[in-house]
Design a protein around this motif. Structure first.
Motif, short mmCIF file in Angstrom:
data_model
loop_
_atom_site.label_atom_id
_atom_site.label_comp_id
_atom_site.label_asym_id
_atom_site.label_seq_id
_atom_site.Cartn_x
_atom_site.Cartn_y
_atom_site.Cartn_z
N PHE A 1 7.66 0.35 9.26
CA PHE A 1 8.55 -0.24 10.26
C PHE A 1 9.92 0.41 10.24
O PHE A 1 10.47 0.78 11.28
CB PHE A 1 8.66 -1.75 10.02
CG PHE A 1 9.47 -2.47 11.06
CD1 PHE A 1 8.92 -2.76 12.29
CD2 PHE A 1 10.78 -2.85 10.79
CE1 PHE A 1 9.67 -3.42 13.25
CE2 PHE A 1 11.53 -3.50 11.75
CZ PHE A 1 10.97 -3.79 12.99
N VAL A 2 10.48 0.58 9.05
CA VAL A 2 11.81 1.19 8.94
C VAL A 2 11.76 2.65 9.37
O VAL A 2 12.64 3.12 10.10
CB VAL A 2 12.34 1.05 7.49
CG1 VAL A 2 13.55 1.93 7.25
CG2 VAL A 2 12.66 -0.40 7.20
N ARG A 3 10.76 3.38 8.93
CA ARG A 3 10.67 4.81 9.28
C ARG A 3 10.40 5.02 10.77
O ARG A 3 10.92 5.94 11.37
CB ARG A 3 9.58 5.49 8.47
CG ARG A 3 9.85 5.58 7.00
CD ARG A 3 10.96 6.51 6.67
NE ARG A 3 10.57 7.87 7.02
CZ ARG A 3 11.37 8.90 6.99
NH1 ARG A 3 12.60 8.75 6.62
NH2 ARG A 3 10.93 10.07 7.33
N PHE A 4 9.58 4.16 11.36
CA PHE A 4 9.19 4.36 12.76
C PHE A 4 10.33 3.97 13.70
O PHE A 4 10.55 4.62 14.71
CB PHE A 4 7.94 3.54 13.08
CG PHE A 4 7.43 3.77 14.47
CD1 PHE A 4 6.78 4.94 14.80
CD2 PHE A 4 7.60 2.81 15.45
CE1 PHE A 4 6.31 5.17 16.07
CE2 PHE A 4 7.14 3.03 16.74
CZ PHE A 4 6.49 4.21 17.04
N LEU B 1 -2.53 -6.16 -3.94
CA LEU B 1 -2.86 -5.73 -2.58
C LEU B 1 -1.84 -6.26 -1.58
O LEU B 1 -1.41 -5.53 -0.68
CB LEU B 1 -4.27 -6.21 -2.20
CG LEU B 1 -5.43 -5.44 -2.80
CD1 LEU B 1 -6.75 -6.14 -2.47
CD2 LEU B 1 -5.45 -4.03 -2.26
N GLY B 2 -1.46 -7.51 -1.72
CA GLY B 2 -0.48 -8.10 -0.81
C GLY B 2 0.86 -7.41 -0.90
O GLY B 2 1.49 -7.12 0.13
N ALA C 1 4.18 -1.31 2.35
CA ALA C 1 3.77 -0.28 3.31
C ALA C 1 4.22 -0.62 4.73
O ALA C 1 4.71 0.24 5.46
CB ALA C 1 2.26 -0.09 3.26
N LEU C 2 4.07 -1.88 5.12
CA LEU C 2 4.49 -2.29 6.46
C LEU C 2 6.01 -2.18 6.64
O LEU C 2 6.48 -1.72 7.69
CB LEU C 2 4.04 -3.72 6.75
CG LEU C 2 2.56 -3.90 7.03
CD1 LEU C 2 2.23 -5.38 7.20
CD2 LEU C 2 2.16 -3.13 8.29
N VAL C 3 6.75 -2.57 5.64
CA VAL C 3 8.21 -2.45 5.72
C VAL C 3 8.60 -0.99 5.80
O VAL C 3 9.46 -0.60 6.61
CB VAL C 3 8.88 -3.17 4.53
CG1 VAL C 3 10.34 -2.82 4.41
CG2 VAL C 3 8.69 -4.67 4.64
N GLY D 1 -3.40 -0.49 11.09
CA GLY D 1 -2.49 -1.32 10.31
C GLY D 1 -2.71 -2.81 10.57
O GLY D 1 -2.70 -3.62 9.65
N SER D 2 -2.92 -3.17 11.82
CA SER D 2 -3.17 -4.58 12.16
C SER D 2 -4.47 -5.06 11.55
O SER D 2 -4.55 -6.18 11.03
CB SER D 2 -3.21 -4.76 13.68
OG SER D 2 -2.00 -4.37 14.26
#
Length: 190
Positions: free
Chosen positions: A90-93, A78-79, A85-87, A122-123
């Motif tokens: 972040f990169v795509r956005f 999960l971690g 997913a966050l990376v 997400g948070s």
């Protein structure tokens, strides 16, 4: 893909030999606190040990990560999923191309409510699974810490010095050699 000999080609990359457990940790290993007043000597000790024991450090890191993964398998999965997913988001956005391609019209702003909802969701997900993220961070940072402590405390012996002098060309073509050379830490002479 053609590269020159000294350009850091992956074709020429090879692992250093695996050192014995006796030499790495047990009977013949000597440990001593470094002289904290002499940063240069301490740094040379760490760099030379990183080069000499690099395969041992890689295996130790893999074993520690695997051990943490066996103790907490779901939390590690999960971690890792949350971090990846966050990376990715972040990169795509924040990439310039992604910002331009949000709408068909370059002047059109993205839907602020969708961005706000995605940020809040997400948070919440990160906070809800924060223990999983911390376990993955621990599983990644513990091997780095163990490697640095071992490289700082391990005294070089005659065999280590002679082997480093003989393998100086091969060491530069190893993963640790490439990394240290990119960081500007590669020693000129052993």
């Amino acid at each position: 893909m053609t590269t020159t000999q000294g350009s850091g080609s992956l074709d020429n990359l090879h692992l250093a030999p695996l050192r014995s457990l006796s030499d790495f940790l047990l009977e013949s290993a000597r440990f001593q606190l470094p002289n904290f007043q002499d940063w240069e000597k301490w740094g040379k000790r760490v760099v030379n040990n990183l080069l000499y024991y690099q395969t041992n450090y890689f295996l130790m890191s893999a074993a520690v990560f695997l051990l943490v993964g066996l103790i907490h398998p779901m939390k590690v999965l999960l971690g890792l999923t949350i971090i990846v997913a966050l990376v990715y988001v972040f990169v795509r956005f924040f990439a310039q191309d992604a910002r331009r391609s949000v709408g068909a019209d370059p002047n059109q702003q993205p839907n602020k409510w969708a961005v706000l909802t995605g940020t809040v969701a997400g948070s919440y997900l990160v906070l809800y699974l924060f223990d999983s993220v911390l376990i993955v961070a621990f599983a990644i940072l513990l091997p780095f810490s163990l490697t640095f402590v071992h490289a700082s405390l391990r005294l070089r012996n005659i065999k280590n010095k002679i082997t480093n002098a003989v393998e100086i060309v091969g060491v530069k073509q190893s993963p640790m050699g490439q990394f240290l050379e990119a960081m500007g830490l590669m020693p000129t002479a052993f």
